[in-house]
Design an enzyme around this catalytic site. Sequence first.
Site, short mmCIF file in Angstrom:
data_model
loop_
_atom_site.label_atom_id
_atom_site.label_comp_id
_atom_site.label_asym_id
_atom_site.label_seq_id
_atom_site.Cartn_x
_atom_site.Cartn_y
_atom_site.Cartn_z
N ARG A 164 0.78 -1.32 -0.14
CA ARG A 164 -0.10 0.13 -0.06
C ARG A 164 0.94 1.26 0.09
O ARG A 164 1.66 1.53 0.93
CB ARG A 164 -0.96 -0.11 1.02
CG ARG A 164 -1.67 1.48 1.51
CD ARG A 164 -2.80 1.30 2.45
NE ARG A 164 -3.93 0.60 1.95
CZ ARG A 164 -5.15 0.78 2.56
NH1 ARG A 164 -5.25 1.65 3.56
NH2 ARG A 164 -6.14 -0.07 2.06
N HIS A 216 -7.56 1.02 -6.29
CA HIS A 216 -7.74 0.25 -5.26
C HIS A 216 -8.65 -1.15 -5.63
O HIS A 216 -9.70 -1.27 -4.97
CB HIS A 216 -8.51 1.04 -4.06
CG HIS A 216 -8.54 0.45 -2.63
ND1 HIS A 216 -7.79 -0.55 -2.30
CD2 HIS A 216 -9.26 0.94 -1.65
CE1 HIS A 216 -7.93 -0.98 -0.90
NE2 HIS A 216 -8.78 -0.11 -0.42
N GLN A 251 -10.50 -3.42 -3.11
CA GLN A 251 -11.58 -3.04 -2.40
C GLN A 251 -12.84 -3.23 -3.59
O GLN A 251 -13.82 -3.74 -3.03
CB GLN A 251 -11.57 -1.52 -2.10
CG GLN A 251 -12.86 -1.01 -1.49
CD GLN A 251 -13.17 -1.49 -0.20
OE1 GLN A 251 -12.32 -1.77 0.57
NE2 GLN A 251 -14.52 -1.95 -0.15
N ASP A 254 -17.19 7.83 -1.06
CA ASP A 254 -16.02 7.73 -0.31
C ASP A 254 -15.89 9.08 0.32
O ASP A 254 -16.17 9.97 0.07
CB ASP A 254 -14.88 7.25 -1.36
CG ASP A 254 -13.64 6.91 -0.47
OD1 ASP A 254 -13.53 6.74 0.68
OD2 ASP A 254 -12.51 6.56 -1.41
N CYS A 268 -16.35 2.18 1.04
CA CYS A 268 -15.14 1.36 1.49
C CYS A 268 -14.75 1.40 2.58
O CYS A 268 -13.90 0.51 3.42
CB CYS A 268 -13.80 1.32 0.54
SG CYS A 268 -13.38 3.37 0.65
N ARG A 323 -13.79 -8.04 2.16
CA ARG A 323 -12.57 -7.74 2.06
C ARG A 323 -11.68 -9.15 2.41
O ARG A 323 -10.70 -9.41 1.89
CB ARG A 323 -11.85 -6.73 2.61
CG ARG A 323 -12.59 -5.42 2.38
CD ARG A 323 -12.04 -5.04 0.90
NE ARG A 323 -10.56 -5.00 0.86
CZ ARG A 323 -9.55 -4.06 1.12
NH1 ARG A 323 -10.08 -2.95 1.54
NH2 ARG A 323 -8.25 -4.14 1.05
N1 CP Z 1 -11.40 0.16 2.67
C1 CP Z 1 -9.96 -0.03 3.11
O1 CP Z 1 -9.06 -0.23 2.27
O2 CP Z 1 -9.73 0.14 4.47
P1 CP Z 1 -8.28 0.35 5.08
O3 CP Z 1 -7.68 1.75 4.62
O4 CP Z 1 -8.77 0.32 6.59
O5 CP Z 1 -7.57 -0.79 4.84
N1 NVA Z 2 -9.86 6.72 -1.31
C1 NVA Z 2 -9.47 6.58 0.09
C2 NVA Z 2 -9.59 4.90 0.06
C3 NVA Z 2 -9.34 4.50 1.56
C4 NVA Z 2 -9.72 2.83 1.87
C5 NVA Z 2 -8.05 6.57 0.35
O1 NVA Z 2 -7.24 6.63 -0.74
O2 NVA Z 2 -7.68 7.24 1.35
#
Ligand code: CP
Ligand code: NVA
Length: 316
Positions: free
Chosen positions: A107, A134, A137, A224, A264, A292
Amino acid sequence: MTDRAARKHRDFLAIHDFTRAELDALLALSNRMRTGRYTKRPLAGKSLAMIFFKNSTRTRVSFEVGAAQLGATPLFLSPRDIQLGRGEPIADTARVLSRMVDGIMLRTHAHAQVVELAQHADVPVINGLTDLQHPCQILGDLLTINQHLGSYKGKKVAWIGDGNNMANSWLDAAALLGFELALACPDGYEPDAACLARAQKSAKVTLTRDPKEAIEGAHAVNTDVWASMGHEDEQAVRERSFKGFTVDSAMMARAKKNAIFLHCLPAHRGEEVTAEVIDGAQSVVWDEAENRLHVQKAVMAVLMGGEKLVAPAKKK
Ligand code: CP
Ligand code: NVA
């Protein structure tokens, strides 16, 4: 050195790393995991390295618990601790980890970093979120749609809010699977132009500034946060730009009567969604979060455990 041209493994950096048939098979496998019909441990004796440059609850826990349930040892690697955080090149990190682990989840911020990691790794690399994508997700969201609406086929998904990593991966999913996707994003917060163009070539995909228009008749409504990770300092500006984009009950009333609400998470109640909606009867966000775990397990079983993607049997 391993002959890179002869590499047998595959990565999951974006939705289109799978074909449509493979994605359907992956969702079917995820559903077997969800319903407890999958009890194999194809990752016994293996290990997964997980590198997080950004915070995470769901992604970390789903990969960590999922890997353990499949028999693997997960390693949480914080850049604060590993040498990558002190400037060791991604390529060298990829080479070293490939000698010791069986898969790497990353990540991070720039999407180019996960691409670079994959280029130099000799084990599967999984995208656990970048600024651009992502995909894990979206797998969870598709499984949730299948769970609650029977199938994503013939459905209209509405995306209300920022044209961010989630919106881009929804576009990729629409391009691959052909469902209708209606996005409403404020001026200046459009999704990635390449993802949009690709999706508009192969699916009914619209982009408007009017959330009411996008949500009209939708089967699934998705939003989101207005300021994704890395954009926290723009919160005040974004709150002004996203005025009118809060998914509230009046907005949900424009969607199909039995429409589901997806997010998400983490969510900011009172900003992109009201408490009434996210904590209400149409919200499926807790199933979505649980899913997930199931999709992550399916991805790891296929990429790292040799599990075959078998097309789901046609309903009679
Ligand atoms: N939705 C999601 O990816 O959550 P986290 O940021 O908690 O991993
Ligand atoms: N769009 C958000 C998703 C978090 C899971 C981010 O990138 O912070």
